[in-house]
Write an enzyme that holds these catalytic residues in place. Structure first.
Site, PDB file in Angstrom:
ATOM      1  N   SER A 140     -11.708   4.085  -0.405  1.00 42.05           N
ATOM      2  CA  SER A 140     -11.253   3.801  -1.895  1.00 42.05           C
ATOM      3  C   SER A 140     -12.399   3.884  -2.681  1.00 42.05           C
ATOM      4  O   SER A 140     -13.505   3.017  -2.204  1.00 42.05           O
ATOM      5  CB  SER A 140     -10.514   2.647  -2.235  1.00 42.05           C
ATOM      6  OG  SER A 140      -9.972   2.395  -3.461  1.00 42.05           O
ATOM      7  N   TYR A 153      -8.529  -6.530  -0.261  1.00 44.71           N
ATOM      8  CA  TYR A 153      -8.495  -4.912  -0.014  1.00 44.71           C
ATOM      9  C   TYR A 153      -9.814  -4.394   0.099  1.00 44.71           C
ATOM     10  O   TYR A 153     -10.313  -3.383   0.706  1.00 44.71           O
ATOM     11  CB  TYR A 153      -7.463  -4.421  -1.095  1.00 44.71           C
ATOM     12  CG  TYR A 153      -7.485  -2.653  -1.223  1.00 44.71           C
ATOM     13  CD1 TYR A 153      -6.388  -2.549  -0.456  1.00 44.71           C
ATOM     14  CD2 TYR A 153      -8.463  -2.208  -1.996  1.00 44.71           C
ATOM     15  CE1 TYR A 153      -6.131  -1.038  -0.431  1.00 44.71           C
ATOM     16  CE2 TYR A 153      -7.867  -0.816  -1.912  1.00 44.71           C
ATOM     17  CZ  TYR A 153      -7.096  -0.280  -1.213  1.00 44.71           C
ATOM     18  OH  TYR A 153      -6.774   1.127  -1.136  1.00 44.71           O
TER      19      TYR A 153
HETATM   20  N1  LIG Z   1      -2.757   5.463  -3.927  1.00 49.05           N
HETATM   21  C1  LIG Z   1      -3.900   5.141  -4.329  1.00 49.05           C
HETATM   22  O1  LIG Z   1      -4.250   4.930  -5.554  1.00 49.05           O
HETATM   23  C2  LIG Z   1      -5.045   5.006  -3.384  1.00 49.05           C
HETATM   24  C3  LIG Z   1      -6.355   4.824  -3.827  1.00 49.05           C
HETATM   25  C4  LIG Z   1      -7.688   4.808  -3.089  1.00 49.05           C
HETATM   26  C5  LIG Z   1      -7.120   4.847  -1.711  1.00 49.05           C
HETATM   27  N2  LIG Z   1      -5.803   4.730  -1.219  1.00 49.05           N
HETATM   28  C6  LIG Z   1      -5.711   4.537   0.229  1.00 49.05           C
HETATM   29  O2  LIG Z   1      -5.014   5.798   0.560  1.00 49.05           O
HETATM   30  C7  LIG Z   1      -4.372   5.422   2.107  1.00 49.05           C
HETATM   31  C8  LIG Z   1      -2.852   5.972   1.648  1.00 49.05           C
HETATM   32  O3  LIG Z   1      -2.364   5.321   0.548  1.00 49.05           O
HETATM   33  P1  LIG Z   1      -1.110   5.924   0.019  1.00 49.05           P
HETATM   34  O4  LIG Z   1      -1.233   5.654  -1.747  1.00 49.05           O
HETATM   35  O5  LIG Z   1      -0.546   7.204   0.199  1.00 49.05           O
HETATM   36  O6  LIG Z   1      -0.055   4.606   0.343  1.00 49.05           O
HETATM   37  P2  LIG Z   1       1.659   4.685   0.247  1.00 49.05           P
HETATM   38  O7  LIG Z   1       1.981   5.868  -0.484  1.00 49.05           O
HETATM   39  O8  LIG Z   1       2.105   3.223   0.131  1.00 49.05           O
HETATM   40  O9  LIG Z   1       1.917   5.156   1.811  1.00 49.05           O
HETATM   41  C9  LIG Z   1       1.582   4.338   2.688  1.00 49.05           C
HETATM   42  C10 LIG Z   1       1.793   4.865   4.322  1.00 49.05           C
HETATM   43  O10 LIG Z   1       1.182   4.009   5.199  1.00 49.05           O
HETATM   44  C11 LIG Z   1       2.026   3.670   5.990  1.00 49.05           C
HETATM   45  N3  LIG Z   1       1.793   2.465   6.523  1.00 49.05           N
HETATM   46  C12 LIG Z   1       1.711   1.464   5.708  1.00 49.05           C
HETATM   47  N4  LIG Z   1       1.024   0.153   6.403  1.00 49.05           N
HETATM   48  C13 LIG Z   1       1.160   0.668   7.643  1.00 49.05           C
HETATM   49  C14 LIG Z   1       0.939  -0.050   9.012  1.00 49.05           C
HETATM   50  N5  LIG Z   1       0.626  -1.302   9.068  1.00 49.05           N
HETATM   51  N6  LIG Z   1       1.126   0.719  10.042  1.00 49.05           N
HETATM   52  C15 LIG Z   1       1.384   2.114   9.871  1.00 49.05           C
HETATM   53  N7  LIG Z   1       1.570   2.793   8.941  1.00 49.05           N
HETATM   54  C16 LIG Z   1       1.572   2.057   7.783  1.00 49.05           C
HETATM   55  C17 LIG Z   1       3.457   3.770   5.377  1.00 49.05           C
HETATM   56  O11 LIG Z   1       4.333   3.936   6.416  1.00 49.05           O
HETATM   57  P3  LIG Z   1       5.879   3.459   5.878  1.00 49.05           P
HETATM   58  O12 LIG Z   1       6.553   4.336   4.622  1.00 49.05           O
HETATM   59  O13 LIG Z   1       6.598   3.720   7.289  1.00 49.05           O
HETATM   60  O14 LIG Z   1       5.961   1.891   5.520  1.00 49.05           O
HETATM   61  C18 LIG Z   1       3.035   5.007   4.669  1.00 49.05           C
HETATM   62  O15 LIG Z   1       3.369   6.185   5.357  1.00 49.05           O
HETATM   63  C19 LIG Z   1      -4.416   4.058   1.991  1.00 49.05           C
HETATM   64  O16 LIG Z   1      -5.266   3.756   3.037  1.00 49.05           O
HETATM   65  C20 LIG Z   1      -4.753   3.424   0.666  1.00 49.05           C
HETATM   66  O17 LIG Z   1      -5.447   2.026   0.842  1.00 49.05           O
HETATM   67  C21 LIG Z   1      -4.929   4.878  -1.926  1.00 49.05           C
END
Ligand SMILES: NC(=O)c1ccc[n+]([C@@H]2O[C@H](COP(=O)([O-])OP(=O)(O)OC[C@H]3O[C@@H](n4cnc5c(N)ncnc54)[C@H](OP(=O)(O)O)[C@@H]3O)[C@@H](O)[C@H]2O)c1
Length: 259
Positions: A140, A153
């Site tokens: 991130s 985080y």
């Molecule tokens: N969204 C942002 O603004 C943002 C910005 C920078 C970086 N990121 C990073 O990008 C990545 C994806 O984020 P996102 O925004 O797509 O998140 P999201 O929409 O909340 O989706 C999270 C995904 O991760 C899975 N997950 C969560 N905890 C888990 C665990 N302990 N074991 C296995 N699977 C798990 C969830 O599965 P379930 O649905 O089954 O729970 C879901 O498929 C993350 O690493 C996040 O830190 C996000």
């Protein structure tokens, strides 16, 4: 030869877009999820409907044994892995360091670094045998901005970035490329929660104020992952690509006129 990828957290958000994009390029994709089986099944169906190959695998990446077990399961079902997208993750509770206990740091460190490292370790024999293999770590831009109330985080993402850069050196001789993708805010469920936490807005409300008139979409991140996994990126390792539209635009303050 077609590739075999594991996308952790592939059921929603960024991971979903990555899984669909890689599959569209001929990669067989293991779609990992934690509890939302229906969402993972929908991703698999979308990939299959487009002529691709995918299977869903339930496992928690914050349980290092389960993460290693996930690699074994994927190997038995799809074959040896040559691409890992370590994407699954959760946000922290949003408290200041003054109010945050050790348990919260450990929780975040486990989901973003220790679990993924156990998973990668379990996959290394396959990755090394592949000739060309890739590990792509979802970090991130927060690692650069270190905003208040985000220490668990931010620290967990920084820890994984440090491990990824180290791994890039260690595994280069085995043909394994290791790169980091660092998005800013992305329009996902997590993105909506982050937007709400930092001022009560929705992503749609924030769009106009963001670079190019929009918050990043999952597909923006997926495109960068696809590039890193492609032959075009054969000579890249240990790199970190920010997907944040150029980052914050800090206006240059004009010198005060002295009248
Ligand atoms: N969204 C942002 O603004 C943002 C910005 C920078 C970086 N990121 C990073 O990008 C990545 C994806 O984020 P996102 O925004 O797509 O998140 P999201 O929409 O909340 O989706 C999270 C995904 O991760 C899975 N997950 C969560 N905890 C888990 C665990 N302990 N074991 C296995 N699977 C798990 C969830 O599965 P379930 O649905 O089954 O729970 C879901 O498929 C993350 O690493 C996040 O830190 C996000």
């Amino acid at each position: 030869m077609s590739r075999i990828a594991l996308v952790t957290g592939g059921s929603r958000g960024v991971g979903r877009a990555v899984a669909i994009r890689l599959a569209a390029e001929g990669t067989a994709v293991a779609v990992n999820y934690r509890r939302d089986e229906a969402a993972a099944g929908e991703v698999v169906s979308a990939i299959e409907a487009a002529g691709g190959k995918a299977r869903a695998f339930r496992a928690r990446v914050d349980d290092p044994d389960a993460a290693a077990g996930l690699v074994r399961q994927v190997r038995e079902t799809l074959g040896p892995l040559d691409l890992i997208v370590s994407n699954a993750g959760t946000a922290s509770r949003g408290t200041a360091i003054a109010d945050t206990d050790d348990e919260e740091y450990l929780r975040l460190l486990t989901v973003h670094a220790l679990g993924p490292l156990a998973l990668i370790r379990a996959a290394l024999p396959d990755l090394r045998a592949a000739g060309r293999a890739d590990v792509i770590v979802m970090s991130s831009s927060i690692v650069d901005s270190t905003p208040r109330n985000g220490a668990p985080y931010t620290m967990a993402k920084a820890a994984m970035e440090a491990a990824a850069r180290t791994l890039a050196y260690e595994e280069r001789e085995h043909g394994v490329r290791v790169n980091i993708v660092a998005p800013g805010l992305v329009a996902t469920d997590m993105g909506e929660r982050l937007a709400a936490a930092s001022g009560g807005a929705t992503v749609a409300e924030l769009d106009a104020g963001y670079p190019f008139g929009r918050v990043a979409r999952p597909e923006d991140v997926a495109g960068v992952v696809a590039f890193l996994a492609s032959a075009e990126a054969d000579y890249l390792t240990g790199q970190r690509i920010l997907v944040d539209g150029g980052g914050p635009d800090i206006p240059i303050v004009a010198p005060l006129s002295r009248g």
